[in-house]
Enzyme design. Structure first.
Site, PDB file in Angstrom:
ATOM      1  N   PHE A  22      41.318  10.452  -1.718  1.00 27.07           N
ATOM      2  CA  PHE A  22      40.456  11.381  -0.844  1.00 27.07           C
ATOM      3  C   PHE A  22      41.133  12.361  -0.173  1.00 27.07           C
ATOM      4  O   PHE A  22      42.274  12.122   0.353  1.00 27.07           O
ATOM      5  CB  PHE A  22      39.914  10.269   0.096  1.00 27.07           C
ATOM      6  CG  PHE A  22      38.696  10.622   0.915  1.00 27.07           C
ATOM      7  CD1 PHE A  22      37.306  10.582   0.274  1.00 27.07           C
ATOM      8  CD2 PHE A  22      38.649  11.210   1.939  1.00 27.07           C
ATOM      9  CE1 PHE A  22      36.155  11.165   0.952  1.00 27.07           C
ATOM     10  CE2 PHE A  22      37.391  11.812   2.615  1.00 27.07           C
ATOM     11  CZ  PHE A  22      36.418  11.700   2.158  1.00 27.07           C
ATOM     12  N   ALA A  56      42.806   6.057   2.006  1.00 29.69           N
ATOM     13  CA  ALA A  56      43.513   5.582   2.661  1.00 29.69           C
ATOM     14  C   ALA A  56      43.467   4.026   3.039  1.00 29.69           C
ATOM     15  O   ALA A  56      44.639   3.328   3.067  1.00 29.69           O
ATOM     16  CB  ALA A  56      43.590   6.523   3.998  1.00 29.69           C
ATOM     17  N   THR A  80      45.267  11.106   3.932  1.00 29.51           N
ATOM     18  CA  THR A  80      44.975  11.986   4.650  1.00 29.51           C
ATOM     19  C   THR A  80      43.592  11.466   5.087  1.00 29.51           C
ATOM     20  O   THR A  80      42.649  11.240   4.793  1.00 29.51           O
ATOM     21  CB  THR A  80      44.672  13.396   4.305  1.00 29.51           C
ATOM     22  OG1 THR A  80      45.859  14.038   3.818  1.00 29.51           O
ATOM     23  CG2 THR A  80      44.290  14.472   5.486  1.00 29.51           C
ATOM     24  N   ALA A  85      32.290  12.815  12.272  1.00 31.65           N
ATOM     25  CA  ALA A  85      31.215  12.716  13.462  1.00 31.65           C
ATOM     26  C   ALA A  85      31.124  11.309  13.890  1.00 31.65           C
ATOM     27  O   ALA A  85      30.269  11.176  14.754  1.00 31.65           O
ATOM     28  CB  ALA A  85      29.847  13.513  12.934  1.00 31.65           C
ATOM     29  N   HIS A  88      34.245   6.280  12.254  1.00 30.38           N
ATOM     30  CA  HIS A  88      34.704   5.653  10.727  1.00 30.38           C
ATOM     31  C   HIS A  88      36.522   6.171  10.740  1.00 30.38           C
ATOM     32  O   HIS A  88      37.045   5.348  10.519  1.00 30.38           O
ATOM     33  CB  HIS A  88      34.106   6.455   9.938  1.00 30.38           C
ATOM     34  CG  HIS A  88      34.840   6.093   8.454  1.00 30.38           C
ATOM     35  ND1 HIS A  88      34.442   4.817   7.583  1.00 30.38           N
ATOM     36  CD2 HIS A  88      35.459   6.731   7.563  1.00 30.38           C
ATOM     37  CE1 HIS A  88      35.294   5.053   6.521  1.00 30.38           C
ATOM     38  NE2 HIS A  88      35.871   6.131   6.356  1.00 30.38           N
TER      39      HIS A  88
END
Length: 153
Positions: A22, A56, A80, A85, A88
């Site tokens: 990701f 991650a 990373t 928003a 999480h």
């Protein structure tokens, strides 16, 4: 008094890197930094294994499997996590941090936290080789030093 320290000689040591896919465009820069550090300190390319995981959160499991294999002097965890928003970010950062620390403590193998956790993408880019250095490079250096320190104890 005896002072115990690790050196930065990576020759004849084998290391693993676990990388979260990701935000791969940033993680690939972290990997490049880690490979550069290993090369500069005598680790041969054939003595470095790279395992990709989806993100991650999945890093600690594979780091544990690699550390328990007995093949590696250290495991570098790179990824990373960028705040969004929702909450999480907080869950992922907390669990990955604890997971990586637990793997290192459980296996007595240096498992190095090279996860870039930032408020925004600009900060992540800065830590992947621009203004704030390269955290992948730093993590690889820590792995070499810790592997040598453990040998000296």
């Amino acid at each position: 008094m005896r002072i115990l320290e690790g050196n930065l000689i990576g020759q004849d040591k084998k290391f693993a890197i676990v990388a979260g896919r990701f935000n791969e465009f940033i993680v690939s820069k972290l990997i490049g930094g880690a490979l550069d550090a290993f090369k500069r300190h005598g680790v041969e390319e054939e003595n470095i294994d790279l395992a990709w995981v989806p993100g991650a959160f999945e890093i600690p499991l594979i780091a544990k499997k690699l550390a328990k294999s007995g093949k590696y002097a250290g495991v570098v965890c790179l990824g990373t996590v960028i705040r969004g928003a929702t909450s999480h970010y907080d869950y992922v950062c907390g669990e990955v941090s604890k997971g990586i620390a637990n793997v290192s403590l459980d296996t007595e193998v240096p498992v190095i936290f090279g996860i870039v956790t930032t408020e925004n993408i600009e900060q992540a880019i800065e830590r992947a080789g621009t203004k704030a250095g390269n955290k992948g490079f730093d993590a690889a250096m820590a792995a070499i030093e810790m592997a040598n320190l453990l040998e000296n104890i």
